[in-house]
Design a protein around this motif. Structure first.
Motif, PDB file in Angstrom:
ATOM      1  N   LEU A 148       0.828  -1.201   0.000  1.00 43.84           N
ATOM      2  CA  LEU A 148       0.000   0.000   0.000  1.00 43.84           C
ATOM      3  C   LEU A 148       0.868   1.260   0.000  1.00 43.84           C
ATOM      4  O   LEU A 148       0.497   2.283  -0.605  1.00 43.84           O
ATOM      5  N   GLU A 149       2.031   1.180   0.654  1.00 48.58           N
ATOM      6  CA  GLU A 149       2.950   2.331   0.671  1.00 48.58           C
ATOM      7  C   GLU A 149       3.357   2.718  -0.749  1.00 48.58           C
ATOM      8  O   GLU A 149       3.444   3.910  -1.064  1.00 48.58           O
ATOM      9  N   GLU A 150       3.610   1.734  -1.607  1.00 48.76           N
ATOM     10  CA  GLU A 150       4.012   2.042  -2.990  1.00 48.76           C
ATOM     11  C   GLU A 150       2.887   2.737  -3.742  1.00 48.76           C
ATOM     12  O   GLU A 150       3.106   3.724  -4.459  1.00 48.76           O
ATOM     13  N   THR A 151       1.669   2.238  -3.571  1.00 48.06           N
ATOM     14  CA  THR A 151       0.520   2.846  -4.248  1.00 48.06           C
ATOM     15  C   THR A 151       0.310   4.286  -3.777  1.00 48.06           C
ATOM     16  O   THR A 151       0.104   5.197  -4.589  1.00 48.06           O
ATOM     17  N   MET A 152       0.357   4.501  -2.471  1.00 42.91           N
ATOM     18  CA  MET A 152       0.155   5.849  -1.942  1.00 42.91           C
ATOM     19  C   MET A 152       1.289   6.791  -2.363  1.00 42.91           C
ATOM     20  O   MET A 152       1.052   7.967  -2.683  1.00 42.91           O
ATOM     21  N   ALA A 154       3.004   6.544  -5.107  1.00 41.43           N
ATOM     22  CA  ALA A 154       2.788   6.856  -6.531  1.00 41.43           C
ATOM     23  C   ALA A 154       1.766   7.981  -6.672  1.00 41.43           C
ATOM     24  O   ALA A 154       1.940   8.905  -7.481  1.00 41.43           O
ATOM     25  N   LEU A 155       0.695   7.928  -5.865  1.00 41.18           N
ATOM     26  CA  LEU A 155      -0.291   9.010  -5.886  1.00 41.18           C
ATOM     27  C   LEU A 155       0.353  10.324  -5.448  1.00 41.18           C
ATOM     28  O   LEU A 155       0.070  11.391  -6.011  1.00 41.18           O
ATOM     29  N   LEU A 156       1.231  10.257  -4.463  1.00 43.50           N
ATOM     30  CA  LEU A 156       1.929  11.466  -4.010  1.00 43.50           C
ATOM     31  C   LEU A 156       2.796  12.053  -5.124  1.00 43.50           C
ATOM     32  O   LEU A 156       2.811  13.275  -5.330  1.00 43.50           O
ATOM     33  N   THR A 177      -9.180   1.643   4.049  1.00 44.00           N
ATOM     34  CA  THR A 177      -9.235   3.108   4.070  1.00 44.00           C
ATOM     35  C   THR A 177      -8.434   3.657   5.243  1.00 44.00           C
ATOM     36  O   THR A 177      -7.675   4.626   5.107  1.00 44.00           O
ATOM     37  N   THR A 178      -8.589   3.034   6.406  1.00 40.08           N
ATOM     38  CA  THR A 178      -7.836   3.459   7.586  1.00 40.08           C
ATOM     39  C   THR A 178      -6.332   3.348   7.332  1.00 40.08           C
ATOM     40  O   THR A 178      -5.558   4.267   7.651  1.00 40.08           O
ATOM     41  N   ALA A 179      -5.919   2.231   6.722  1.00 36.71           N
ATOM     42  CA  ALA A 179      -4.495   2.027   6.435  1.00 36.71           C
ATOM     43  C   ALA A 179      -3.982   3.053   5.428  1.00 36.71           C
ATOM     44  O   ALA A 179      -2.877   3.603   5.586  1.00 36.71           O
ATOM     45  N   ALA A 180      -4.782   3.320   4.392  1.00 34.59           N
ATOM     46  CA  ALA A 180      -4.371   4.294   3.372  1.00 34.59           C
ATOM     47  C   ALA A 180      -4.250   5.695   3.970  1.00 34.59           C
ATOM     48  O   ALA A 180      -3.296   6.431   3.687  1.00 34.59           O
ATOM     49  N   LYS A 185      -1.329  10.537   5.740  1.00 33.25           N
ATOM     50  CA  LYS A 185      -0.987  11.580   6.723  1.00 33.25           C
ATOM     51  C   LYS A 185       0.515  11.614   6.961  1.00 33.25           C
ATOM     52  O   LYS A 185       1.110  12.688   7.087  1.00 33.25           O
ATOM     53  N   LYS A 186       1.116  10.449   6.986  1.00 37.22           N
ATOM     54  CA  LYS A 186       2.561  10.367   7.238  1.00 37.22           C
ATOM     55  C   LYS A 186       3.369  11.018   6.109  1.00 37.22           C
ATOM     56  O   LYS A 186       4.365  11.700   6.364  1.00 37.22           O
ATOM     57  N   ILE A 187       2.934  10.839   4.857  1.00 34.02           N
ATOM     58  CA  ILE A 187       3.711  11.348   3.721  1.00 34.02           C
ATOM     59  C   ILE A 187       3.140  12.653   3.160  1.00 34.02           C
ATOM     60  O   ILE A 187       3.610  13.156   2.146  1.00 34.02           O
TER      61      ILE A 187
END
Length: 335
Positions: A148-152, A154-156, A177-180, A185-187
């Motif tokens: 999920l970190e990679e997907t998020m 990429a969106l960033l 959703t909670t994990a995403a 928020k972190k990035i």
């Protein structure tokens, strides 16, 4: 109808605009979806009439995806042409969204949620739309195999490169959703909305607690298929019409979806809507928008008149406790 388009001066008078989660963005209560009727099987001038009618009535959000068609990409191509022919003077008044997550091109890099797929897909979508950026770029569905970190991230990258103003997710459940949102928020990713199927006949987001999750994490919800592919309208009050999706297109609706029990429920809901002075479709849309967790409903349309009909629910959006209990009883029998 290709004469120079000048938008109606009264376009913002009747539409309601709702905050999307804890973001600064407002969605129109009604958004126009391009899932059906904007591909190669649609009439171009009818598409133009629908887009003009939508915007003239305050519908500022046009919802697309890379694979909307038929064929894949065609809805974006048609929308892009119409945006350039009619809407570029109004670009800053519009929210244009697109998505990637389903199969789009052959081979291992044309699907799911890798950085390679999402960034390539965003670039392709912008070319088809003829735009420098979209307002929201969505990951269309969770990818069980990509972190999920990679997907998020990429969106960033897509947002930071100026190709999208905000990010969204679609078809993510409450836990996902909670994990995403935790990663976002972190990035510092502006992840503001989750697009989910929701209707009187489809309460999955309620059962899994997504509304509560959205309020807790600050993400907004936008609902698609709010009329259950047309079942929650007057289309099926007398059985299956010969020109309906069930009769001609088995991809999304099947004849077994329309049992006698469901037909009876549709008739009962229709009678209830009549008592409220509404059409069944208007009551179904008002029901979705009855609390602040959902910012907008995405409607599909095959003609401009449908768009006008589907904005009338804004005139009556309140429900008594008795009405809500009755809708729950009717729908529980067929879910």
């Amino acid at each position: 109808m290709s004469n120079t388009y000048i938008a109606s001066d009264s376009r913002y008078e009747k539409m309601q605009y709702n905050r999307v989660g804890r973001s600064g963005l407002l969605f129109p209560a009604v958004s126009l979806g391009f899932w059906h009727n904007f591909g190669s099987n649609g009439d171009y001038e009818n598409m133009r009439a629908m887009m003009r009618t939508a915007f003239d009535n305050g519908i500022t959000q046009f919802d697309l995806a890379n694979n909307y068609g038929p064929e894949y990409g065609q809805a974006e191509i048609n929308a892009g042409k119409l945006l350039h022919e009619d809407f570029m003077p109004y670009r800053d008044e519009l929210i244009i969204t697109t998505k990637a997550g389903y199969d789009m091109w052959p081979g291992p890099y044309g699907n799911w949620g890798s950085r390679k797929y999402l960034i390539a897909s965003c670039d392709q979508s912008l070319k088809r739309l003829g735009l420098d950026y979209v307002d929201i770029f969505y990951h269309h569905r969770p990818d069980p195999d990509t972190p999920l970190e990679e997907t998020m991230e990429a969106l960033l990258q897509i947002v930071r490169s100026g190709k999208a103003l905000y990010a969204g997710i679609s078809n993510y459940n409450a836990e996902q959703t909670t994990a995403a949102m935790k990663i976002a928020k972190k990035i510092h990713l502006p992840l503001i909305v989750n697009q989910r199927r929701y209707s009187i006949f489809d309460r999955k987001i309620e059962r899994e607690g997504l509304k509560e999750t959205a309020k807790k994490t600050g993400i907004g919800i936008i609902a698609f298929s709010p009329l259950a592919q047309g079942l929650l309208s007057d289309r099926y009050l007398n059985g299956i019409p010969t020109d309906s999706r069930i009769a001609h297109d088995g991809r999304y609706l099947h004849k077994e979806d329309l049992s006698q029990k469901k037909l009876d429920a549709i008739a009962e809901l229709n009678q209830m809507a009549a008592r409220r002075g509404q059409s069944l479709a208007d009551m179904a849309l008002a029901w979705i928008m009855r609390d602040s967790a959902v910012s907008s409903v995405i409607i599909g349309a095959s003609r401009p008149e449908q768009i006008l009909e589907n904005t009338q629910f804004l005139e009556n959006t309140s429900f008594s406790d008795e009405e809500l209990a009755e809708i729950n009883r009717i729908s529980r029998e067929v879910m």
